[in-house]
Enzyme design. Structure first.
Site, short mmCIF file in Angstrom:
data_model
loop_
_atom_site.label_atom_id
_atom_site.label_comp_id
_atom_site.label_asym_id
_atom_site.label_seq_id
_atom_site.Cartn_x
_atom_site.Cartn_y
_atom_site.Cartn_z
N PHE A 182 0.85 -1.19 0.00
CA PHE A 182 0.00 0.00 0.00
C PHE A 182 0.88 1.23 0.00
CE2 PHE A 182 -2.49 3.50 1.63
CZ PHE A 182 -3.63 3.40 0.83
N LYS A 196 2.75 11.35 6.91
CA LYS A 196 1.96 11.21 8.14
C LYS A 196 2.52 12.03 9.31
CE LYS A 196 -0.03 6.75 6.89
NZ LYS A 196 -1.46 6.94 6.74
N ASP A 244 9.27 2.92 1.65
CA ASP A 244 8.13 3.77 1.96
C ASP A 244 7.97 3.73 3.48
OD1 ASP A 244 5.68 4.85 2.52
OD2 ASP A 244 4.64 3.94 0.81
C1 LIG Z 1 2.96 2.98 3.55
C2 LIG Z 1 2.07 4.10 3.10
N1 LIG Z 1 2.43 4.83 2.04
C3 LIG Z 1 1.68 5.85 1.60
C4 LIG Z 1 0.48 6.16 2.21
C5 LIG Z 1 -0.36 7.27 1.66
O1 LIG Z 1 -0.37 8.38 2.50
P1 LIG Z 1 -1.47 9.52 2.28
O2 LIG Z 1 -2.79 8.91 2.59
O3 LIG Z 1 -1.07 10.62 3.24
O4 LIG Z 1 -1.36 9.95 0.87
C6 LIG Z 1 0.06 5.41 3.31
C7 LIG Z 1 -1.22 5.70 3.96
O5 LIG Z 1 -1.75 4.95 4.75
C8 LIG Z 1 0.87 4.35 3.77
O6 LIG Z 1 0.52 3.59 4.80
#
Ligand SMILES: Cc1ncc(COP(=O)(O)O)c(C=O)c1O
Length: 443
Positions: free
Chosen positions: A176, A293, A264
């Site tokens: 994700f 975040k 990530d």
């Molecule tokens: C690992 C990871 N990458 C990217 C994102 C995307 O972040 P955003 O919702 O702030 O775009 C998330 C969101 O849960 C995430 O858990």
């Protein structure tokens, strides 16, 4: 346009004749159903109103009382906005910094085409904190991942010398990374992808935590592969933790094939797993990583890419940009999000309170081995998975917890994730565990 009048604050915020403080939970739901996109299925019959303390929200629930539209109850925040509020709700240091800079320092809003003094502060703090050479600010978490994707492709062509338009980015199954078109293209979740094609080419997936599959792919197509772009611990997939030796072996393999390791750390970063960044749990260092975040201290959306000089160095004017990425207020919030994490020793607290939470969940598992299949976690990124049975329904558990004053939410049918603020206290973890025990006993 029909007449539109807007006035007031908080409960007195009024849009034409509708005052927010007068709306019942059902009326809020009706407005979202009729006027919003139907891309979420929030918990029913509860509306969050305001903050009581760093881990406690005040929410509104339906009442049978004829006079009022709702009753207010405390809700222990077991999710902290999917790890965006690691520093706790309305962290005083960050709130003070925001108010001071808005009111006293007269902080401007300007784009990146003119320098502002706070950018230097943000770059100094974020490169020191991440131990990386360069940082590029963005806004949402997905944007930081998207930018790592672009940087890996460009590095592939310009540094690794992959033939034009042949670059491959390798991802992991059940990943994700957010909701952009590139992230949707990398996803293997049918709900995420359905009818959004055609997808971005040049993406291949290997099973997460499967070293042999990765090695085989690198052997076969290594000369075209620019990066392995992956979460160090898979959050949305249900807190999936790799074998202890997986990342050290993968880091070596990437080096051998001249392939970037791109992490990530949007969900796992900023102290969540008991270290500032999850890769530090495994003694590896990515070539580039995306953060988001909690980079915004739970106050503003702030994200950034941090990486090695030669990787981030491929950017040129016009190849990337963001109006609000690193604008002055975001820079100040970014600096204070880092300062708070360090000063309040939040990664250490995540480690201590995480150990307490995981031990407690394991006790519940021992008592109900026919219900709980597995407990997983690092620091305060934790989850428990129930056995595959209709009655062991994660949504029912979330609703049961809500009725006991806890906010947590299932991921997939049978897994419930718990990721409270890193400021959480011992007694609050016990409240969380007692509620889970109660719900599991009665399910
Ligand atoms: C690992 C990871 N990458 C990217 C994102 C995307 O972040 P955003 O919702 O702030 O775009 C998330 C969101 O849960 C995430 O858990």
């Amino acid at each position: 346009m029909n007449k539109l009048s807007i006035s007031g604050y908080g409960d007195d915020l009024q849009i034409n004749d509708i005052r927010l403080g007068d709306l019942s939970p059902k009326e809020h739901e009706k407005i979202e159903t009729n006027k919003g996109g139907q891309n979420y299925s929030p918990l029913e019959d509860v509306v969050v109103s305001h903050v009581k303390d760093s881990s406690t929200l005040i929410c509104r629930k339906p009442t049978t009382n004829e006079i009022e539209n709702y009753i207010e109850e405390e809700l222990l925040d077991g999710l902290c906005c999917y790890s965006a509020v690691n520093q706790g709700q309305l962290n005083q240091t960050i709130v003070d910094a925001v108010i001071h800079h808005l009111v006293e320092e007269k902080i401007p809003t300007v784009p990146r085409s003119i320098r502002h003094k706070y950018m230097s502060g943000f770059l100094l703090a974020s490169t020191a904190f991440t131990e990386m050479d360069r940082v590029v600010p963005k806004v949402a978490g997905v944007e930081s991942w998207e930018l790592t994707f672009k940087l890996c492709r460009r590095w592939g062509y310009e540094v690794k010398k992959i033939p034009a338009n042949k670059a491959i980015i390798v991802g992991a199954t059940n990943n994700f990374h957010g909701r952009s078109m590139a992230a949707t293209s990398m996803s293997d979740d049918p709900d995420t992808r359905n009818n959004f094609g055609p997808f971005i080419p040049g993406i291949e997936l290997v099973p997460f935590n499967d070293y042999d599959a990765l090695e085989e792919l690198f052997k076969k197509k290594g000369e075209y592969i620019a990066a392995f772009s992956v979460e160090p611990i898979q959050g949305e997939a249900g807190v999936i933790i790799p074998d202890e030796d997986y990342w050290p072996k993968v880091a070596k393999l990437c080096k051998k094939h001249n392939i970037l390791l791109a992490f990530d750390e949007v969900q796992t970063g900023f102290g969540r797993t008991g270290k500032n960044f999850a890769h530090q749990l495994y003694n590896v260092k990515p070539d580039i990583m995306g953060c988001g975040k909690a980079a915004g201290g739970g106050i503003l959306p702030v994200s950034f890419v941090a990486g090695r000089d030669d990787v981030v160095g491929v950017l040129t004017p016009g190849s990337e940009g963001s109006t609000f990425g690193g604008y002055p207020l975001a820079s100040v919030v970014g600096i204070y999000a880092i300062k708070t994490l360090i000063d309040e020793k939040l990664a250490d607290n995540a480690s201590t309170r995480g150990a307490q939470l995981i031990a407690g969940l394991n006790n519940i598992k021992s008592e109900f081995p026919d219900k709980i299949k597995e407990v997983r976690g690092k620091g305060l990124l934790t989850a428990f998975e129930m056995h595959n049975a209709t009655h062991l329904d994660g949504h029912k558990v979330s609703v049961g917890l809500l009725n006991r004053g806890i906010y947590a939410k299932e991921t997939h049918h049978s897994t419930v994730r718990l990721a409270p603020a890193l400021t959480i206290k011992e007694a609050q973890i016990n409240i969380l565990l007692n509620a889970i025990h109660d719900v599991i006993k009665n399910i």
